[in-house]
Design a protein around this motif. Structure first.
Motif, mmCIF file in Angstrom:
data_model
loop_
_atom_site.group_PDB
_atom_site.id
_atom_site.type_symbol
_atom_site.label_atom_id
_atom_site.label_comp_id
_atom_site.label_asym_id
_atom_site.label_seq_id
_atom_site.Cartn_x
_atom_site.Cartn_y
_atom_site.Cartn_z
ATOM 1 N N GLU A 70 6.785 -7.262 -6.826
ATOM 2 C CA GLU A 70 6.056 -6.087 -6.967
ATOM 3 C C GLU A 70 6.503 -5.329 -8.063
ATOM 4 N N ALA A 119 3.797 -3.923 -10.713
ATOM 5 C CA ALA A 119 3.648 -2.210 -11.270
ATOM 6 C C ALA A 119 4.024 -2.150 -12.630
ATOM 7 N N ALA A 178 -1.046 -13.032 -5.193
ATOM 8 C CA ALA A 178 -1.551 -11.667 -4.382
ATOM 9 C C ALA A 178 -2.567 -12.049 -3.320
ATOM 10 N N GLU A 211 1.054 -7.654 0.703
ATOM 11 C CA GLU A 211 1.936 -6.364 0.193
ATOM 12 C C GLU A 211 1.649 -6.527 -1.270
ATOM 13 N N LEU A 212 1.740 -7.430 -2.100
ATOM 14 C CA LEU A 212 1.230 -7.595 -3.459
ATOM 15 C C LEU A 212 -0.315 -7.312 -3.598
ATOM 16 N N THR A 242 -2.207 -5.278 -2.014
ATOM 17 C CA THR A 242 -2.393 -3.710 -1.922
ATOM 18 C C THR A 242 -1.951 -3.023 -3.242
ATOM 19 N N ILE A 243 -0.866 -3.604 -4.006
ATOM 20 C CA ILE A 243 -0.541 -2.983 -5.329
ATOM 21 C C ILE A 243 -1.518 -3.471 -6.387
ATOM 22 N N TYR A 244 -1.935 -4.819 -6.111
ATOM 23 C CA TYR A 244 -2.730 -5.484 -7.080
ATOM 24 C C TYR A 244 -4.118 -4.489 -6.985
ATOM 25 N N ARG A 292 -4.665 -1.506 -5.903
ATOM 26 C CA ARG A 292 -4.466 -0.042 -6.475
ATOM 27 C C ARG A 292 -4.508 0.026 -8.046
ATOM 28 N N ALA A 293 -3.918 -1.080 -8.533
ATOM 29 C CA ALA A 293 -3.796 -1.302 -9.954
ATOM 30 C C ALA A 293 -5.230 -1.202 -10.622
#
Length: 193
Positions: A53, A57, A111, A116-117, A119-121, A123-124
Motif C-alpha cells: 500500500e 500510494a 491488486a 485492499e490494494l 481499492t487504492i489502485y 482510487r489512484a
C-alpha cells in the motif's frame, strides 16, 4: 517515521518491484537496498500489505506528478496541444518513468488478488480518468466519459506493449500520430493538413 523515510522505503520498494518482481519485495530487501538498519521497513509498514500500500500510494503520487501538465486542463480547447501533452507524458513514462511503470504493473496484478490494494489502485486510477473526462468535455467531446476511457485505455495499451509486450518502444512522433488519430476521431475533427 518521517515522510522522508516513508518516501525512501516506498521508492526502494518500487525499485525492487521493477527489478525483482513481487517475490523480490521483502521488508529485509527494502532495508538492505535502502541502507536502513534491519527492521526499519517493518517499523514503518508492519505487514506485506502495508508495504504494498505504501509503494502504491507513492507510485500514484509520482505518476500524478509526471502527468500533472496534462491533467491541469491547460489549453484543452486546442486538440494539437492535448495531443502534444499526452504524447510527451507517455514518452516520459516510457523513458525516465519506466521503472515506476514496471512496478505499477506488478502492483496492478497483485491488486487483482488483494481487495485492499484494489481499492487504492482504483482510487489512484480515478486521479487520471476524472481529469481526462473534464479535458475531453472542454475539448467538445459528445461523450467525454467514454472518450476518456478510450484515451486512458489507448495510453495504457501503448505503455504496456512497449514495456512488457512484444512491441517496440514508440517514438515521440509515433505517439503524436496515434494519439492525434484517436482524439481527432472521437472529437470528430479533421487531421491537420
Amino acid at each position: 517515521m518521517t515522510s522522508q523515510r516513508a518516501d525512501l522505503v516506498a521508492d526502494t520498494a518500487i525499485t525492487l518491484l521493477a527489478e525483482r518482481g513481487m517475490r523480490g519485495l521483502t521488508h529485509r530487501a527494502v532495508d538492505e537496498a535502502a541502507g536502513l538498519p534491519p527492521g526499519s521497513t517493518s517499523n514503518l509498514a508492519r505487514t506485506r500489505s502495508a508495504l504494498l500500500e505504501l509503494a502504491l500510494a507513492r507510485l500514484a503520487r509520482l505518476e500524478a506528478s509526471a502527468f500533472a501538465p496534462l491533467l491541469s486542463g491547460a489549453e484543452t480547447d486546442m486538440v494539437d496541444v492535448l495531443v502534444e501533452m499526452t504524447a510527451q507524458a507517455l514518452r516520459t513514462q516510457l523513458t525516465v518513468g519506466r521503472e515506476t511503470l514496471i512496478a505499477r504493473y506488478e502492483l496492478a496484478l497483485e491488486a487483482t488478488r488483494r481487495p485492499e490494494l484494489r481499492t487504492i489502485y482504483d482510487r489512484a486510477g480515478a486521479r487520471f480518468r476524472d481529469p481526462a473526462v473534464a479535458i475531453l468535455s472542454a475539448a467538445g467531446s459528445s461523450d467525454p466519459v467514454r472518450h476518456a476511457r478510450l484515451l486512458v485505455a489507448f495510453s495504457e495499451g501503448v505503455m504496456f506493449d512497449a514495456v512488457v509486450g512484444a512491441g517496440t518502444e514508440p517514438t515521440l512522433d509515433d505517439l503524436r500520430l496515434g494519439i492525434g488519430e484517436l482524439l481527432r476521431g472521437v472529437l470528430g475533427r479533421e487531421s491537420p493538413p
